[in-house]
Design a protein around this motif. Sequence first.
Motif, PDB file in Angstrom:
ATOM      1  N   ARG A  40     -10.756 -31.358   8.968  1.00 55.12           N
ATOM      2  CA  ARG A  40      -9.363 -31.778   9.247  1.00 55.12           C
ATOM      3  C   ARG A  40      -9.326 -32.913  10.262  1.00 55.12           C
ATOM      4  O   ARG A  40      -8.593 -33.876  10.098  1.00 55.12           O
ATOM      5  CB  ARG A  40      -8.579 -30.607   9.832  1.00 55.12           C
ATOM      6  CG  ARG A  40      -7.959 -29.718   8.842  1.00 55.12           C
ATOM      7  CD  ARG A  40      -6.760 -29.000   9.468  1.00 55.12           C
ATOM      8  NE  ARG A  40      -6.018 -28.325   8.435  1.00 55.12           N
ATOM      9  CZ  ARG A  40      -6.424 -27.218   7.810  1.00 55.12           C
ATOM     10  NH1 ARG A  40      -7.581 -26.678   8.138  1.00 55.12           N
ATOM     11  NH2 ARG A  40      -5.699 -26.673   6.866  1.00 55.12           N
ATOM     12  N   PRO A  53       4.099 -28.146  -2.498  1.00 53.19           N
ATOM     13  CA  PRO A  53       3.453 -28.764  -1.326  1.00 53.19           C
ATOM     14  C   PRO A  53       1.946 -28.910  -1.537  1.00 53.19           C
ATOM     15  O   PRO A  53       1.339 -28.142  -2.277  1.00 53.19           O
ATOM     16  CB  PRO A  53       3.720 -27.769  -0.192  1.00 53.19           C
ATOM     17  CG  PRO A  53       4.795 -26.873  -0.670  1.00 53.19           C
ATOM     18  CD  PRO A  53       4.733 -26.864  -2.174  1.00 53.19           C
ATOM     19  N   PRO A 100      -1.604 -29.931   0.922  1.00 52.92           N
ATOM     20  CA  PRO A 100      -1.976 -30.178   2.332  1.00 52.92           C
ATOM     21  C   PRO A 100      -2.479 -31.602   2.567  1.00 52.92           C
ATOM     22  O   PRO A 100      -3.115 -32.178   1.677  1.00 52.92           O
ATOM     23  CB  PRO A 100      -3.099 -29.168   2.573  1.00 52.92           C
ATOM     24  CG  PRO A 100      -3.666 -28.892   1.222  1.00 52.92           C
ATOM     25  CD  PRO A 100      -2.531 -29.028   0.243  1.00 52.92           C
ATOM     26  N   GLY A 101      -2.201 -32.128   3.732  1.00 50.08           N
ATOM     27  CA  GLY A 101      -2.660 -33.474   4.095  1.00 50.08           C
ATOM     28  C   GLY A 101      -4.158 -33.677   3.860  1.00 50.08           C
ATOM     29  O   GLY A 101      -4.559 -34.691   3.273  1.00 50.08           O
ATOM     30  N   PRO A 102      -5.033 -32.739   4.290  1.00 52.01           N
ATOM     31  CA  PRO A 102      -6.469 -32.945   4.085  1.00 52.01           C
ATOM     32  C   PRO A 102      -6.887 -32.752   2.633  1.00 52.01           C
ATOM     33  O   PRO A 102      -8.084 -32.828   2.312  1.00 52.01           O
ATOM     34  CB  PRO A 102      -7.116 -31.882   4.981  1.00 52.01           C
ATOM     35  CG  PRO A 102      -6.023 -31.339   5.830  1.00 52.01           C
ATOM     36  CD  PRO A 102      -4.741 -31.550   5.119  1.00 52.01           C
ATOM     37  N   ARG A 128     -10.084 -27.179   0.142  1.00 52.14           N
ATOM     38  CA  ARG A 128     -10.181 -26.239  -0.980  1.00 52.14           C
ATOM     39  C   ARG A 128     -11.587 -26.251  -1.567  1.00 52.14           C
ATOM     40  O   ARG A 128     -11.843 -25.656  -2.587  1.00 52.14           O
ATOM     41  CB  ARG A 128      -9.140 -26.596  -2.046  1.00 52.14           C
ATOM     42  CG  ARG A 128      -7.738 -26.369  -1.519  1.00 52.14           C
ATOM     43  CD  ARG A 128      -6.683 -26.732  -2.524  1.00 52.14           C
ATOM     44  NE  ARG A 128      -5.362 -26.507  -1.945  1.00 52.14           N
ATOM     45  CZ  ARG A 128      -4.246 -26.897  -2.521  1.00 52.14           C
ATOM     46  NH1 ARG A 128      -4.272 -27.516  -3.677  1.00 52.14           N
ATOM     47  NH2 ARG A 128      -3.073 -26.657  -1.932  1.00 52.14           N
ATOM     48  N   ALA A 161       6.392 -20.772   3.686  1.00 50.00           N
ATOM     49  CA  ALA A 161       4.958 -20.830   3.979  1.00 50.00           C
ATOM     50  C   ALA A 161       4.560 -20.032   5.220  1.00 50.00           C
ATOM     51  O   ALA A 161       3.372 -19.932   5.534  1.00 50.00           O
ATOM     52  CB  ALA A 161       4.446 -22.270   4.095  1.00 50.00           C
ATOM     53  N   LYS A 221      -0.104 -13.382   2.848  1.00 48.09           N
ATOM     54  CA  LYS A 221      -0.125 -13.997   4.180  1.00 48.09           C
ATOM     55  C   LYS A 221       0.995 -13.382   5.004  1.00 48.09           C
ATOM     56  O   LYS A 221       2.137 -13.462   4.550  1.00 48.09           O
ATOM     57  CB  LYS A 221       0.111 -15.499   4.059  1.00 48.09           C
ATOM     58  CG  LYS A 221       0.266 -16.185   5.432  1.00 48.09           C
ATOM     59  CD  LYS A 221       0.560 -17.650   5.331  1.00 48.09           C
ATOM     60  CE  LYS A 221       0.716 -18.235   6.734  1.00 48.09           C
ATOM     61  NZ  LYS A 221       0.899 -19.670   6.741  1.00 48.09           N
TER      62      LYS A 221
HETATM   63  P1  XMP Z   1      -1.698 -21.946   5.541  1.00 46.19           P
HETATM   64  O1  XMP Z   1      -3.013 -22.164   4.852  1.00 46.19           O
HETATM   65  O2  XMP Z   1      -1.784 -22.141   7.024  1.00 46.19           O
HETATM   66  O3  XMP Z   1      -0.744 -23.112   4.999  1.00 46.19           O
HETATM   67  O4  XMP Z   1      -1.059 -20.635   5.164  1.00 46.19           O
HETATM   68  C1  XMP Z   1       0.643 -23.132   5.154  1.00 46.19           C
HETATM   69  C2  XMP Z   1       1.176 -24.350   4.419  1.00 46.19           C
HETATM   70  O5  XMP Z   1       0.749 -25.550   5.068  1.00 46.19           O
HETATM   71  C3  XMP Z   1      -0.059 -26.336   4.201  1.00 46.19           C
HETATM   72  N1  XMP Z   1      -1.178 -26.843   5.002  1.00 46.19           N
HETATM   73  C4  XMP Z   1      -1.277 -28.098   5.485  1.00 46.19           C
HETATM   74  N2  XMP Z   1      -0.466 -29.161   5.360  1.00 46.19           N
HETATM   75  N3  XMP Z   1      -1.950 -30.465   6.675  1.00 46.19           N
HETATM   76  C5  XMP Z   1      -0.824 -30.346   5.924  1.00 46.19           C
HETATM   77  O6  XMP Z   1      -0.099 -31.334   5.782  1.00 46.19           O
HETATM   78  C6  XMP Z   1      -2.815 -29.445   6.856  1.00 46.19           C
HETATM   79  O7  XMP Z   1      -3.830 -29.576   7.528  1.00 46.19           O
HETATM   80  C7  XMP Z   1      -2.450 -28.199   6.234  1.00 46.19           C
HETATM   81  N4  XMP Z   1      -3.032 -26.975   6.184  1.00 46.19           N
HETATM   82  C8  XMP Z   1      -2.241 -26.172   5.440  1.00 46.19           C
HETATM   83  C9  XMP Z   1      -0.494 -25.383   3.099  1.00 46.19           C
HETATM   84  O8  XMP Z   1      -0.777 -26.072   1.889  1.00 46.19           O
HETATM   85  C10 XMP Z   1       0.687 -24.462   2.991  1.00 46.19           C
HETATM   86  O9  XMP Z   1       1.737 -25.019   2.215  1.00 46.19           O
END
Ligand code: XMP
Length: 518
Positions: free
Chosen positions: A302, A395, A397-399, A404, A473, A510
């Motif tokens: 990240r 959605p 994630p940014g990374p 994944r 989320a 979660k």
């Molecule tokens: P987790 O895995 O923490 O994710 O349950 C919650 C939501 O956030 C997204 N996610 C991210 N979005 N940068 C982002 O922009 C990140 O580093 C990141 N990590 C998790 C994830 O896809 C989910 O919608």
Amino acid sequence: MSSKLYAHRILILDFGSQYTQLIARRVREAQVYCEIHPFNMTPGEVREFAPSGLILSGGPSSIYDRGAPMADKAVLEMGVPVLGICYGMQYLTHVLGGGVAGAADREYGNAEVIVEDDLDLFHGFPKGSAELVWMSHGDRIERMPDGFEALAGSRNSPVAAMADRNRGFFGVQFHPEVAHTPNGTRILKNFLFRVCGCEPSWTMASFVRATVSELRERIGRERVICGLSGGVDSTVTAVLLHEAIGRNLSCIFVDNGLLRRGEALEVSELFQEYYRTDFHQVDAADHFLSRLRGVTDPEEKRKIIGREFIHVFEAKAREIGGVKYLAQGTLYPDVIESVSFKGPSATIKSHHNVGGLPEIMNLELIEPLRELFKDEVRQVGVELGVPREMVRRQPFPGPGLAVRILGEVTPERLEILRHADAIVQEEVIVAGYYEKAWQSFAVLLPVQSVGVMGDERTYEHVIAVRSVDSLDAMTADWTRLPYEVLSRISNRIINSVRGVNRVVYDISSKPPGTIEWE
Ligand code: XMP
């Protein structure tokens, strides 16, 4: 703020309830603009906000707790109608000289109240009717303040709703904002339209009109840059700005090599060919992958991706030159999370991938969506003619795919995941689950397992399929995808993705699991 253009505005003072955002959602759904602010907003700030009505949220405290949140009484003396909900009602009772006492039993869950009034708040409710409501309180109203009358009562709370019509004060012990109070929306609408005299004028069409003219005025002929990720928020931000300032918006799209199959092409087609924006694509896949070589720690991944994104983005922005503003797709829940209840001093959450850019480059931030909830952003997208596939996108994630792929990110492993992920996407869409689920995706695990294909023994990768249902989320549960859908996903992946011989479905919620695997 564009909200200033709305004559009718509701102010929600937050006393810490888990349902405060829901109150705001309901008010917005009734097409009335509202904002959530901490309970300790000063009378001066309230006056400046110029609300048509005030809603005092619930909260976890008892009015007699040490340090129980107390709003300044002067906000009740401005001639603005007030609706106190649960703790908000107890606070109202307490400061106006009534009596609040601990109930014999804590009342939690569904309850029945008998409505004894059919004027304003309960307009349209037959007198004497039994209404199902959601209660969640320990204390209750024992003695109403002078001037109040009871509007509804339940077995445990003889005063389940009350009003002092002369002063425009109302209170309900139950939660009209939750779905467990089936007619709650009617009660809230009665407050907005009959008591406060609001008009339903908050629509996304009016938001777009107001915001576009406001952006034009603020930006003038200056240049704005906007980073595109392919997600809903940055897409709608950019299209809105493009509508306002046309070619004075420069869009930067960094292809970091960690995107889903076809995603880079979709973004460039939309912004380059369809909208004809000043579009700059940076193909930085090799750059990101070389930085990620040998890295297996999720946080390290990240950090590297965030840092490199800033480098690449900044270099491109400098090349474009003459930039004054950076546009960002910050949404209202991020804003509330950082200011509500805990007070304005709580640290603002840092956003996605743009880290310290505004400071480094001395840019001013433009956040045109910071007053909107996600579903409102999607409506704005529809209003602006953004294609449905973009507006409805889950959605990401940014990374990107880096979080994944458990273990090292290599071009080969990216290709396996991309292919498997595309199959998951296709099948979830065909099965009609794409818009119901919050996210659906594939994860490549760092293990190999034994299988048999034809007469051959195989020793290959495992793909985990993850699909979750969620509202925000913060919590999530795994999607109950039909067996046939899971079966098709599994068969297609194993038959067509080289290097994979096993597919598993993730059935963790979660908490305790997170949505992403890293
Ligand atoms: P987790 O895995 O923490 O994710 O349950 C919650 C939501 O956030 C997204 N996610 C991210 N979005 N940068 C982002 O922009 C990140 O580093 C990141 N990590 C998790 C994830 O896809 C989910 O919608």
